[in-house]
Design an enzyme around this catalytic site. Structure first.
Site, PDB file in Angstrom:
ATOM      1  N   HIS A  46       0.845  -1.199   0.000  1.00 57.22           N
ATOM      2  CA  HIS A  46       0.000   0.000   0.000  1.00 57.22           C
ATOM      3  C   HIS A  46       0.882   1.251   0.000  1.00 57.22           C
ATOM      4  O   HIS A  46       1.816   1.358   0.795  1.00 57.22           O
ATOM      5  CB  HIS A  46      -0.926   0.003   1.217  1.00 57.22           C
ATOM      6  CG  HIS A  46      -2.116   0.877   1.029  1.00 57.22           C
ATOM      7  ND1 HIS A  46      -2.049   2.240   1.175  1.00 57.22           N
ATOM      8  CD2 HIS A  46      -3.394   0.588   0.688  1.00 57.22           C
ATOM      9  CE1 HIS A  46      -3.235   2.757   0.945  1.00 57.22           C
ATOM     10  NE2 HIS A  46      -4.075   1.779   0.645  1.00 57.22           N
ATOM     11  N   PRO A  47       0.587   2.212  -0.885  1.00 55.45           N
ATOM     12  CA  PRO A  47       1.493   3.363  -1.059  1.00 55.45           C
ATOM     13  C   PRO A  47       1.256   4.522  -0.100  1.00 55.45           C
ATOM     14  O   PRO A  47       1.857   5.587  -0.272  1.00 55.45           O
ATOM     15  CB  PRO A  47       1.185   3.797  -2.492  1.00 55.45           C
ATOM     16  CG  PRO A  47      -0.260   3.477  -2.668  1.00 55.45           C
ATOM     17  CD  PRO A  47      -0.492   2.194  -1.895  1.00 55.45           C
ATOM     18  N   CYS A  48       0.427   4.335   0.917  1.00 54.88           N
ATOM     19  CA  CYS A  48       0.040   5.477   1.746  1.00 54.88           C
ATOM     20  C   CYS A  48       1.221   6.070   2.523  1.00 54.88           C
ATOM     21  O   CYS A  48       1.165   7.229   2.934  1.00 54.88           O
ATOM     22  CB  CYS A  48      -1.081   5.090   2.708  1.00 54.88           C
ATOM     23  SG  CYS A  48      -0.614   3.877   3.945  1.00 54.88           S
ATOM     24  N   GLN A  49       2.284   5.296   2.745  1.00 55.51           N
ATOM     25  CA  GLN A  49       3.425   5.807   3.505  1.00 55.51           C
ATOM     26  C   GLN A  49       4.628   6.164   2.621  1.00 55.51           C
ATOM     27  O   GLN A  49       5.692   6.517   3.130  1.00 55.51           O
ATOM     28  CB  GLN A  49       3.847   4.772   4.554  1.00 55.51           C
ATOM     29  CG  GLN A  49       2.758   4.494   5.587  1.00 55.51           C
ATOM     30  CD  GLN A  49       3.174   3.435   6.588  1.00 55.51           C
ATOM     31  OE1 GLN A  49       4.279   2.922   6.549  1.00 55.51           O
ATOM     32  NE2 GLN A  49       2.266   3.094   7.496  1.00 55.51           N
TER      33      GLN A  49
END
Length: 253
Positions: free
Chosen positions: A207-210
């Protein structure tokens, strides 16, 4: 303080044009690196979707090295001639430009070509040693987060082991030092599952949220963006850039 951020419209985010440029530089780094036999067990391909024309990067890696050369040649033959989804473009042959100077790679290519049937009508040749587990990684630009996203799928696992299984991902890809951290992250910020952005088949992704927080303190030119990004994101699922590619980056600086 930051010398290279002006190469981007909005660091550390990428628009489509910047992502395409970063992919082109990454391809170039792979082509010119002196990888030897590593080039045959770790493949990097530049892809382009036929529907949108957008670029992405595909990386293939054997999960374990076969014990003898015959097993290796069969495994390499499979890695080099994977089925291409009709919605994606054909391979851009990244191995040919600088491979002539790579004697070990040439030797293995000769072995591979001898074991790879060219006729589309040929019956499949089965062998106890032809099925070597491998992983396919793909780097796509996320349409909402505007950062690269790492997708990955497992292939040809031993009989009885499902490929699309989170336990298999932890068993084959995640190093021990990352396991507790990834499990604690849950779905957001860890390993997620969703339809693949091109094939719509089930696949895993980080997941690219960070990504923004991980990248924003770096000051790297766009030619090094994906190399730095993989160093931050890839290790948790067993993806590392070969040392020779990293050394090539240092020589450029």
């Amino acid at each position: 303080m930051f010398q290279h951020h002006d190469e981007y419209r909005q660091w550390p985010f990428l628009n489509q044009e910047e992502f395409e440029l970063a992919c082109a530089f990454f391809d170039q780094r792979y082509v010119r690196a002196s990888l030897g036999a590593t080039r045959q067990i770790f493949k990097i391909r530049s892809r382009r979707t036929l529907t949108t024309g957008e670029s992405y990067i595909e990386l293939l890696r054997l999960l374990q090295l076969p014990e003898n050369e015959d097993e290796l040649s069969l495994a390499l033959s499979k890695l080099g001639t994977g089925v291409v989804d009709p919605r994606s473009g054909g391979d851009m042959e990244m191995d040919t430009t600088e491979e002539d100077a790579d004697n070990e790679a040439l030797r293995l290519n000769h072995i591979t070509s001898a074991t790879n049937p060219t006729s589309n009508n040929a019956l499949p040749q089965y062998s106890l040693y032809s099925h070597q587990p491998y992983v396919t990684y793909e780097i796509h630009l996320h349409p909402s987060y505007s950062v690269p996203t790492l997708w990955f799928t497992l292939h040809d696992l031993p009989m009885g082991e499902p490929s699309f299984d989170i336990d298999a991902v932890y068993r084959y890809l995640v190093p021990p030092e990352y396991k507790n951290r990834l499990r604690a992250a849950g779905v957001i910020g860890g390993i997620s599952a969703a339809p693949h952005p091109i094939t719509s088949l089930p696949a895993f992704f980080i997941h690219p949220c960070q990504t923004k927080e991980a990248m924003e303190s770096f000051d790297c030119p766009i030619k090094d963006y994906l190399t730095v990004w993989i160093g931050l994101v890839g290790g948790c699922v067993g993806l590392w850039i070969p040392r020779e590619m990293a050394e090539d980056q240092q020589e450029d600086q």
